[in-house]
Design a protein around this motif. Structure first.
Motif, PDB file in Angstrom:
ATOM      1  N   UNK A 128       0.824  -1.212   0.000  1.00 62.81           N
ATOM      2  CA  UNK A 128       0.000   0.000   0.000  1.00 62.81           C
ATOM      3  C   UNK A 128       0.858   1.262   0.000  1.00 62.81           C
ATOM      4  N   UNK A 129       1.884   1.274   0.826  1.00 67.18           N
ATOM      5  CA  UNK A 129       2.738   2.456   0.914  1.00 67.18           C
ATOM      6  C   UNK A 129       3.489   2.719  -0.390  1.00 67.18           C
ATOM      7  N   UNK A 130       4.054   1.678  -0.989  1.00 65.34           N
ATOM      8  CA  UNK A 130       4.805   1.853  -2.231  1.00 65.34           C
ATOM      9  C   UNK A 130       3.928   2.391  -3.352  1.00 65.34           C
ATOM     10  N   UNK A 131       2.707   1.842  -3.463  1.00 61.26           N
ATOM     11  CA  UNK A 131       1.791   2.328  -4.508  1.00 61.26           C
ATOM     12  C   UNK A 131       1.482   3.805  -4.294  1.00 61.26           C
ATOM     13  N   UNK A 132       1.161   4.178  -3.064  1.00 58.25           N
ATOM     14  CA  UNK A 132       0.821   5.582  -2.800  1.00 58.25           C
ATOM     15  C   UNK A 132       2.004   6.509  -3.032  1.00 58.25           C
ATOM     16  N   UNK A 133       3.193   6.086  -2.638  1.00 51.88           N
ATOM     17  CA  UNK A 133       4.352   6.961  -2.790  1.00 51.88           C
ATOM     18  C   UNK A 133       4.701   7.196  -4.264  1.00 51.88           C
ATOM     19  N   UNK A 134       4.751   6.122  -5.043  1.00 55.11           N
ATOM     20  CA  UNK A 134       5.072   6.278  -6.466  1.00 55.11           C
ATOM     21  C   UNK A 134       3.957   7.029  -7.205  1.00 55.11           C
ATOM     22  N   UNK A 135       2.713   6.650  -6.935  1.00 55.87           N
ATOM     23  CA  UNK A 135       1.585   7.284  -7.630  1.00 55.87           C
ATOM     24  C   UNK A 135       1.440   8.752  -7.244  1.00 55.87           C
ATOM     25  N   UNK A 136       1.646   9.069  -5.976  1.00 56.17           N
ATOM     26  CA  UNK A 136       1.536  10.453  -5.531  1.00 56.17           C
ATOM     27  C   UNK A 136       2.629  11.316  -6.144  1.00 56.17           C
ATOM     28  N   UNK A 137       3.809  10.755  -6.327  1.00 53.16           N
ATOM     29  CA  UNK A 137       4.864  11.481  -7.023  1.00 53.16           C
ATOM     30  C   UNK A 137       4.447  11.833  -8.440  1.00 53.16           C
ATOM     31  N   UNK A 138       3.851  10.869  -9.141  1.00 58.05           N
ATOM     32  CA  UNK A 138       3.388  11.104 -10.518  1.00 58.05           C
ATOM     33  C   UNK A 138       2.282  12.145 -10.542  1.00 58.05           C
ATOM     34  N   UNK A 139       1.314  12.005  -9.652  1.00 57.52           N
ATOM     35  CA  UNK A 139       0.184  12.947  -9.619  1.00 57.52           C
ATOM     36  C   UNK A 139       0.642  14.366  -9.295  1.00 57.52           C
ATOM     37  N   UNK A 140       1.586  14.490  -8.384  1.00 61.25           N
ATOM     38  CA  UNK A 140       2.073  15.809  -7.982  1.00 61.25           C
ATOM     39  C   UNK A 140       2.829  16.481  -9.119  1.00 61.25           C
ATOM     40  N   UNK A 141       3.658  15.712  -9.833  1.00 62.71           N
ATOM     41  CA  UNK A 141       4.369  16.285 -10.984  1.00 62.71           C
ATOM     42  C   UNK A 141       3.401  16.631 -12.118  1.00 62.71           C
ATOM     43  N   UNK A 142       2.392  15.782 -12.307  1.00 57.19           N
ATOM     44  CA  UNK A 142       1.381  16.073 -13.334  1.00 57.19           C
ATOM     45  C   UNK A 142       0.641  17.360 -13.012  1.00 57.19           C
ATOM     46  N   UNK A 143       0.214  17.500 -11.771  1.00 57.36           N
ATOM     47  CA  UNK A 143      -0.521  18.702 -11.362  1.00 57.36           C
ATOM     48  C   UNK A 143       0.322  19.960 -11.546  1.00 57.36           C
ATOM     49  N   UNK A 144       1.620  19.850 -11.283  1.00 58.16           N
ATOM     50  CA  UNK A 144       2.507  21.005 -11.454  1.00 58.16           C
ATOM     51  C   UNK A 144       2.599  21.407 -12.925  1.00 58.16           C
ATOM     52  N   UNK A 145       2.676  20.419 -13.817  1.00 61.01           N
ATOM     53  CA  UNK A 145       2.719  20.718 -15.253  1.00 61.01           C
ATOM     54  C   UNK A 145       1.406  21.315 -15.738  1.00 61.01           C
ATOM     55  N   UNK A 146       0.296  20.752 -15.271  1.00 61.86           N
ATOM     56  CA  UNK A 146      -1.022  21.270 -15.658  1.00 61.86           C
ATOM     57  C   UNK A 146      -1.156  22.726 -15.233  1.00 61.86           C
ATOM     58  N   UNK A 147      -0.781  23.017 -13.999  1.00 60.99           N
ATOM     59  CA  UNK A 147      -0.914  24.390 -13.486  1.00 60.99           C
ATOM     60  C   UNK A 147      -0.043  25.356 -14.274  1.00 60.99           C
ATOM     61  N   UNK A 148       1.172  24.951 -14.563  1.00 65.42           N
ATOM     62  CA  UNK A 148       2.104  25.843 -15.261  1.00 65.42           C
ATOM     63  C   UNK A 148       1.661  26.074 -16.707  1.00 65.42           C
ATOM     64  N   UNK A 149       1.205  24.997 -17.377  1.00 66.42           N
ATOM     65  CA  UNK A 149       0.766  25.130 -18.761  1.00 66.42           C
ATOM     66  C   UNK A 149      -0.523  25.919 -18.891  1.00 66.42           C
ATOM     67  N   UNK A 150      -1.477  25.676 -17.994  1.00 64.68           N
ATOM     68  CA  UNK A 150      -2.782  26.331 -18.096  1.00 64.68           C
ATOM     69  C   UNK A 150      -2.769  27.760 -17.584  1.00 64.68           C
ATOM     70  N   UNK A 151      -1.711  28.144 -16.893  1.00 63.16           N
ATOM     71  CA  UNK A 151      -1.570  29.552 -16.530  1.00 63.16           C
ATOM     72  C   UNK A 151      -1.409  30.404 -17.783  1.00 63.16           C
ATOM     73  N   UNK A 152      -0.930  29.790 -18.858  1.00 64.04           N
ATOM     74  CA  UNK A 152      -0.739  30.482 -20.136  1.00 64.04           C
ATOM     75  C   UNK A 152      -1.856  30.152 -21.108  1.00 64.04           C
TER      76      UNK A 152
END
Length: 280
Positions: free
Chosen positions: A95-119
């Protein structure tokens, strides 16, 4: 996306093929306890739904505070699982490994979405199928949790003509003829063609391509290509791929593309999830 029982069984079997030697030999398997998951850092949570499914499969009773896609602050409670120590330790690292790896992906995705959609507020961040082997379901769920879109789930449901396909044709004319034939054979789909220059992009559009994916074309060139194609072929979706990451997404968003295709979100550190297991 669904998280099927066969994947749950595979993940558990991988980590607990024959039981938990330490917990069993120490004689604590039957002792009742609880396992508490908290975010250690600010993040966008993912993998929590999958972790919950695994712990339920093992027989744990869950109290859940957060699901996939929730924006978390450091210290926020995710879930608590109650069961005997044998069950808790079997599910712990899976459970911990899935959450840690997946949360890393989701957090990086959200950062890209925010940066791209600001423009460009309508920009789609499409994440490729270059996820780690065997982890596609978890990775795609994480991308969705972060506000991104799966680019392709596989090669069965989408048409994307790469140069490695084009290499099998003796000339451009025969290639474009085959493309036109494919377009007619798949009327319910918008076929995508990878292009490296404006000339071939126009030829692909005239042959019936509905999506043009510019591969490894610099943003300064796309500033020329995109307005021209947008005016002449407004029905075509315009994408860019190759070298798009958190550092370059804003530059590409300014070109006016519809879709930024990236694999960046899969590379990076997992996001730490705090786990405490204790008797009750």
């Amino acid at each position: 996306m669904l998280f099927h029982d066969d994947l749950i069984n595979k993940l558990l079997t991988e980590d607990v093929p024959y039981g938990d030697l330490t917990t069993e030999e120490m004689g604590i398997s039957g002792v009742q306890g609880e396992m508490i998951f908290r975010a250690r850092f600010d993040c966008v949570l993912a993998g929590a739904d999958e972790a919950a499914a695994i712990l339920k499969k093992l027989g744990a009773e869950l109290s859940i505070s957060a699901a996939n896609g929730k924006v978390m602050q450091a210290g926020d409670h995710i879930m608590t699982a109650k069961a005997n120590a044998g069950i808790l330790h079997k599910g712990w690292k899976v459970a911990q490994n899935i959450m840690e790896h997946a949360t890393g992906i989701a957090t990086r995705t959200a950062a890209m979405v925010a940066k791209g959609r600001a423009i460009n507020p309508d920009l789609i961040i499409a994440c490729t199928r270059k996820s780690f082997p065997g982890g596609k379901t978890i990775c795609m769920n994480a991308v969705l949790a972060g506000g991104g879109t799966p680019h392709r789930l596989g090669i069965s449901e989408t048409f994307l003509l790469f140069s490695n396909h084009s290499n099998f044709f003796p000339d451009e004319q025969s290639l474009l003829a085959a493309l036109t034939k494919a377009v007619k054979a798949q009327p319910e789909k918008k076929l995508t063609v990878e292009c490296e220059d404006l000339d071939f992009a126009e030829k692909a559009i005239k042959a019936g391509a509905g999506n043009i994916q510019f591969d490894k074309v610099k943003a300064d060139k796309l500033h020329e290509y995109i307005p021209y194609l947008r005016q002449k072929y407004p029905y075509v979706t315009l994408e860019a791929a190759g070298g798009i990451n958190i550092e370059t997404v804003a530059e590409y968003a300014m070109t006016g593309i519809d879709v930024a295709v990236t694999s960046f979100v899969y590379t990076g550190k997992p996001m730490d999830i705090e786990v405490v297991i204790r008797p009750v």
